[in-house]
Scaffold this motif. Structure first.
Motif, mmCIF file in Angstrom:
data_model
loop_
_atom_site.group_PDB
_atom_site.id
_atom_site.type_symbol
_atom_site.label_atom_id
_atom_site.label_comp_id
_atom_site.label_asym_id
_atom_site.label_seq_id
_atom_site.Cartn_x
_atom_site.Cartn_y
_atom_site.Cartn_z
ATOM 1 N N SER A 1 0.940 -1.138 0.146
ATOM 2 C CA SER A 1 0.374 -0.399 0.034
ATOM 3 C C SER A 1 0.736 1.608 -0.260
ATOM 4 N N LEU A 2 1.760 1.333 0.901
ATOM 5 C CA LEU A 2 2.996 2.925 0.784
ATOM 6 C C LEU A 2 3.508 2.577 -0.633
ATOM 7 N N GLN A 3 3.360 1.981 -1.179
ATOM 8 C CA GLN A 3 4.344 2.064 -2.198
ATOM 9 C C GLN A 3 3.661 2.356 -3.516
ATOM 10 N N GLY A 4 2.069 2.332 -3.592
ATOM 11 C CA GLY A 4 0.231 2.599 -3.924
ATOM 12 C C GLY A 4 0.128 1.069 -4.868
ATOM 13 N N LYS A 5 0.656 -0.011 -4.428
ATOM 14 C CA LYS A 5 0.489 -1.089 -5.163
ATOM 15 C C LYS A 5 -0.435 -2.310 -4.445
ATOM 16 N N SER A 6 -1.844 -1.800 -3.441
ATOM 17 C CA SER A 6 -2.949 -2.305 -3.148
ATOM 18 C C SER A 6 -3.889 -2.186 -3.688
ATOM 19 N N LYS A 7 -4.810 -3.173 -3.782
ATOM 20 C CA LYS A 7 -6.085 -2.959 -4.046
ATOM 21 C C LYS A 7 -7.016 -3.273 -2.569
ATOM 22 N N LEU A 8 -6.151 -3.380 -2.102
ATOM 23 C CA LEU A 8 -7.408 -3.553 -0.543
ATOM 24 C C LEU A 8 -7.322 -2.581 0.493
ATOM 25 N N LEU A 9 -5.713 -1.763 0.858
ATOM 26 C CA LEU A 9 -6.046 -0.337 1.282
ATOM 27 C C LEU A 9 -5.538 1.229 0.552
ATOM 28 N N SER A 10 -6.210 1.937 0.304
ATOM 29 C CA SER A 10 -5.381 3.512 0.401
ATOM 30 C C SER A 10 -4.130 3.538 0.205
ATOM 31 N N LYS A 11 -3.155 4.100 0.106
ATOM 32 C CA LYS A 11 -1.971 4.499 0.184
ATOM 33 C C LYS A 11 -2.068 5.867 1.089
ATOM 34 N N LYS A 12 -3.369 6.588 1.246
ATOM 35 C CA LYS A 12 -3.361 7.265 2.086
ATOM 36 C C LYS A 12 -3.878 6.966 3.640
ATOM 37 N N MET A 13 -4.552 6.032 2.889
ATOM 38 C CA MET A 13 -5.366 5.149 4.534
ATOM 39 C C MET A 13 -4.256 4.517 5.395
ATOM 40 N N THR A 14 -3.137 4.051 4.705
ATOM 41 C CA THR A 14 -1.968 3.556 5.312
ATOM 42 C C THR A 14 -1.192 4.584 5.919
ATOM 43 N N GLU A 15 -1.075 5.610 4.971
ATOM 44 C CA GLU A 15 0.333 6.413 5.803
ATOM 45 C C GLU A 15 -0.330 7.301 6.805
ATOM 46 N N GLN A 16 -1.963 7.134 6.820
ATOM 47 C CA GLN A 16 -2.560 8.255 8.125
ATOM 48 C C GLN A 16 -2.444 7.031 9.358
ATOM 49 N N MET A 17 -2.546 5.011 8.959
ATOM 50 C CA MET A 17 -2.030 4.372 10.177
ATOM 51 C C MET A 17 -1.480 4.251 10.479
ATOM 52 N N LEU A 18 -0.236 4.841 10.175
ATOM 53 C CA LEU A 18 1.309 4.587 10.141
ATOM 54 C C LEU A 18 1.999 6.060 10.373
ATOM 55 N N THR A 19 1.062 7.231 11.091
ATOM 56 C CA THR A 19 1.444 8.386 11.083
ATOM 57 C C THR A 19 1.364 8.414 13.333
ATOM 58 N N LYS A 20 2.207 9.151 13.385
ATOM 59 C CA LYS A 20 2.387 8.742 15.198
ATOM 60 C C LYS A 20 1.333 9.878 15.306
ATOM 61 N N HIS A 21 0.337 9.383 16.534
ATOM 62 C CA HIS A 21 -0.657 10.361 17.352
ATOM 63 C C HIS A 21 -0.772 10.333 18.245
ATOM 64 N N LEU A 22 -0.032 9.636 18.952
ATOM 65 C CA LEU A 22 -0.060 10.182 20.870
ATOM 66 C C LEU A 22 0.441 9.450 20.871
ATOM 67 N N ASN A 23 1.891 9.697 21.134
ATOM 68 C CA ASN A 23 3.414 8.891 21.770
ATOM 69 C C ASN A 23 3.697 8.294 20.658
ATOM 70 N N ASN A 24 3.914 6.895 20.286
ATOM 71 C CA ASN A 24 4.185 5.927 19.599
ATOM 72 C C ASN A 24 3.592 4.817 18.909
ATOM 73 N N MET A 25 2.227 5.724 18.942
ATOM 74 C CA MET A 25 0.875 4.942 18.248
ATOM 75 C C MET A 25 0.832 5.293 16.758
ATOM 76 N N GLY A 26 0.601 4.774 16.675
ATOM 77 C CA GLY A 26 -0.002 4.678 14.809
ATOM 78 C C GLY A 26 -1.804 4.589 15.365
ATOM 79 N N LEU A 27 -2.379 4.452 13.835
ATOM 80 C CA LEU A 27 -4.416 3.752 14.119
ATOM 81 C C LEU A 27 -4.409 1.836 14.198
ATOM 82 N N GLY A 28 -3.608 1.975 15.330
ATOM 83 C CA GLY A 28 -3.638 0.389 15.246
ATOM 84 C C GLY A 28 -2.401 0.029 15.857
#
Length: 117
Positions: A60-87
């Motif tokens: 997904s981060l390489q733009g090669k996923s049919k399951l997850l959008s790159k934008k969604m994955t980038e949000q998931m892997l952004t530090k939101h609280l301390n060292n936690m992403g969205l999951g």
């Protein structure tokens, strides 16, 4: 393809499911517990399914996923609280970013870890 949140674990999976063991080596009575908290304690999966999940995130981060959008994955892997992403927990930065998640139930311990590149 071999994962479920069904509780209790369906009989069709019993023959291939791992049995729980405590740190002292004693087997968990009944082989495993059934937990009502499905999202927090109900996932039954395999190492291959976890590996495929990690690969899907990387694709997904390489733009090669049919399951997850790159934008969604980038949000998931952004530090939101301390060292936690969205999951997942996140450690490092840039091409050294690692995403991970651990799990523990009576008789079971696991760790999933992948590089976000």
């Amino acid at each position: 393809s071999h994962s479920t949140y069904e509780q209790p674990l369906p009989a069709e999976y019993h023959a291939v499911a791992s049995h729980g063991y405590r740190g002292d080596g004693t087997k968990v009575a009944g082989n495993w517990h059934t937990y009502p908290e499905q999202a927090a304690a109900g996932l039954w999966t395999t190492p291959m399914d976890l590996a495929n999940f990690i690969i899907s995130i990387q694709q997904s981060l390489q733009g090669k996923s049919k399951l997850l959008s790159k934008k969604m994955t980038e949000q998931m892997l952004t530090k939101h609280l301390n060292n936690m992403g969205l999951g997942p927990a996140l450690n490092g930065e840039g091409d050294s970013l690692i995403f991970s998640h651990n799990g523990a139930n009576e008789g079971f311990r696991c760790q999933m870890l992948g590089f976000a590149h």
